[in-house]
Design a protein around this motif. Structure first.
Motif, PDB file in Angstrom:
ATOM      1  N   ALA A 165       0.813  -0.861  -0.286  1.00  0.00           N
ATOM      2  CA  ALA A 165       0.164   0.723  -0.101  1.00  0.00           C
ATOM      3  C   ALA A 165       0.996   1.485   0.118  1.00  0.00           C
ATOM      4  N   ARG A 166       2.009   1.239   0.552  1.00  0.00           N
ATOM      5  CA  ARG A 166       2.905   2.221   1.138  1.00  0.00           C
ATOM      6  C   ARG A 166       3.454   2.513  -0.870  1.00  0.00           C
ATOM      7  N   LEU A 167       3.901   1.526  -0.945  1.00  0.00           N
ATOM      8  CA  LEU A 167       4.587   2.153  -2.595  1.00  0.00           C
ATOM      9  C   LEU A 167       3.735   2.416  -3.231  1.00  0.00           C
ATOM     10  N   ALA A 168       2.816   1.962  -3.621  1.00  0.00           N
ATOM     11  CA  ALA A 168       1.192   1.978  -4.631  1.00  0.00           C
ATOM     12  C   ALA A 168       1.395   3.556  -4.409  1.00  0.00           C
ATOM     13  N   SER A 169       0.993   3.646  -2.845  1.00  0.00           N
ATOM     14  CA  SER A 169       0.331   5.554  -2.272  1.00  0.00           C
ATOM     15  C   SER A 169       2.163   6.866  -2.588  1.00  0.00           C
ATOM     16  N   ALA A 170       2.765   5.671  -2.534  1.00  0.00           N
ATOM     17  CA  ALA A 170       4.157   6.825  -2.663  1.00  0.00           C
ATOM     18  C   ALA A 170       5.262   6.105  -3.570  1.00  0.00           C
ATOM     19  N   PRO A 171       5.787   5.750  -4.888  1.00  0.00           N
ATOM     20  CA  PRO A 171       6.328   4.637  -5.443  1.00  0.00           C
ATOM     21  C   PRO A 171       7.732   5.484  -5.395  1.00  0.00           C
ATOM     22  N   GLY A 172       8.801   4.645  -5.040  1.00  0.00           N
ATOM     23  CA  GLY A 172      10.280   5.247  -5.389  1.00  0.00           C
ATOM     24  C   GLY A 172      10.477   4.641  -3.924  1.00  0.00           C
ATOM     25  N   THR A 173      11.763   6.197  -3.767  1.00  0.00           N
ATOM     26  CA  THR A 173      12.435   6.066  -2.285  1.00  0.00           C
ATOM     27  C   THR A 173      11.591   6.362  -1.100  1.00  0.00           C
TER      28      THR A 173
END
Length: 411
Positions: free
Chosen positions: A47-55
């Motif tokens: 979910a975190r990767l979907a909401s804020a891709p990258g670092t």
């Protein structure tokens, strides 16, 4: 068919990296004998990767423990350094995003509390105070664990490959003292003085009357107590003060060690003009700061660094800084890049943190300790790969008829 989580992450990081991925759904990918294992502990990580891709998404998941790294985190970042979403084909990006989106819709995890969100006009005195407090007013004890006895939070200068961190920090302070030509009875202003390392070095080793100022109350209190403990209070002083509020002038030298990164590009001209105004004719400025290695049309701080480490921080190329110094009234006399030295410094700080990990966690909590572990490893890699640099720039405020006060050769 829904893809297994490990395969999904493997698509992002690549199939040929020496990293093992183990996910909460029991799926695995990557070499069995890998020294580094990336554990996806919770669907919230996706979910975190979907909401804020990258670092930023990766950092949030790591800070909260939703992603774990088994093995050396520096080795993991080194292996992942060249991995970006841009390296994936657009069609695959869509498939990855579609797979992660339901996790975000289900969990919508809030950003960790440790993210900085300073208020007010950027680089106003109030907002700068908030930004500095976020990073530096953490815990003096925690910083003692990480920095070691010198309590110096800037790039060291290693005389030899085998020098210790303490030897290298002392060598850095002495290099600056030599460049500034410090001598007994002179007056030094150290802006952004941290825990007072340069102030105390100038006083103890060169008999200089040294004034340091810092926006961190914790730093100022620690430094002033240490000055008194060492019996240097006749020569040295550290104040909790914005550099813009220093009323004294006529200093023989000014040192700015790790402050320029916090100034902001719009304030650089007024910053250097102010420092020039604090100096007597033929007085010297040593500006020591992290720089961007090249001039870019758009300069953006990594979102993880901006949210967790140095809010409102900005890096400029050395050429622009030299131009700003020159335009403010300084003649530039010397410049050097200590990039490799900062990589060594960060490696030493990282080793200190690992050695004192349990005590550090007890002092500031596991999430904040994870932030420091991640940012020091990532910054070390950045210096090694020339994504960031560290420059010292020596300037002088010329006296009458263009006199610099410099010897014919050297400093």
């Amino acid at each position: 068919m829904r893809r297994r989580v490990a395969d999904l992450i493997g698509t992002v990081i690549g199939a040929n990296l020496p990293i093992r991925v183990v996910a909460y759904d029991g799926s695995k990918t990557g070499p069995d004998d890998a020294e580094v294992v990336l554990r996806i502990e919770s669907p919230r990580a996706l979910a975190r990767l979907a909401s804020a891709p990258g670092t930023l998404g990766l950092a949030r998941a790591y800070v909260t423990g939703e992603i774990e790294v088994e093995g050396d985190i520096y080795a993991a970042l080194d292996a992942l350094a060249d991995v970006t979403l841009n390296s994936i084909k657009p069609s695959e990006q869509l498939r990855v995003a579609a797979q992660m989106l339901p996790m975000w819709l289900r969990y919508r995890p809030a950003p960790p509390d440790l993210e900085a969100r300073p208020r007010g006009r950027r680089h106003s005195k109030s907002r700068d105070s908030q930004a500095i407090a976020h990073h530096y007013d953490v815990s003096n004890t925690f910083y003692e664990y990480v920095l070691g006895p010198s309590m110096t939070y800037t790039c060291a200068r290693y005389p030899t490959a085998g020098s210790t961190l303490e030897e290298a920090q002392a060598a850095k302070h002495e290099l600056i003292a030599q460049k500034l030509a410090l001598a007994p009875g002179m007056r030094l202003l150290d802006v952004g003085c941290g825990w007072g390392g340069m102030v105390m070095h100038a006083a103890a080793e060169h008999g200089v009357h040294a004034l340091g100022v810092t926006l961190s109350r914790s730093q100022a209190e620690w430094a002033q107590a240490e000055i008194e403990r060492r019996g240097l209070d006749r020569l040295a002083e550290v104040r909790h003060l914005d550099y813009r509020d220093v009323a004294e002038s006529g200093f023989d030298a000014v040192s700015s060690i790790g402050l320029t990164e916090h100034i902001g590009r719009e304030q650089l001209s007024s910053y250097f003009r102010f420092l020039c105004g604090r100096l007597r004719p033929e007085g010297r400025l040593l500006n020591h700061c992290i720089t961007h290695p090249r001039t870019l049309r758009q300069r953006r701080v990594d979102p993880f660094i901006g949210r967790y480490v140095f809010p409102d921080g900005q890096l400029e190329p050395v050429g622009q800084l030299i131009t700003e110094m020159n335009n403010a009234g300084f003649e530039i006399r010397h410049e050097e890049n200590l990039r490799e030295h900062y990589a060594r410094t960060l490696a030493a700080w990282g080793a200190n943190l690992e050695e004192n990990w349990e005590a550090a966690v007890a002092e500031v909590g596991v999430a904040r300790a994870r932030v420091w572990r991640l940012y020091m490893a990532a910054s070390r890699l950045g210096f090694e790969r020339d994504n960031i640099q560290l420059h010292q720039m020596l300037g002088v405020k010329l006296g009458a008829d263009g006199r610099s006060g410099f010897p014919l050769c050297g400093w």
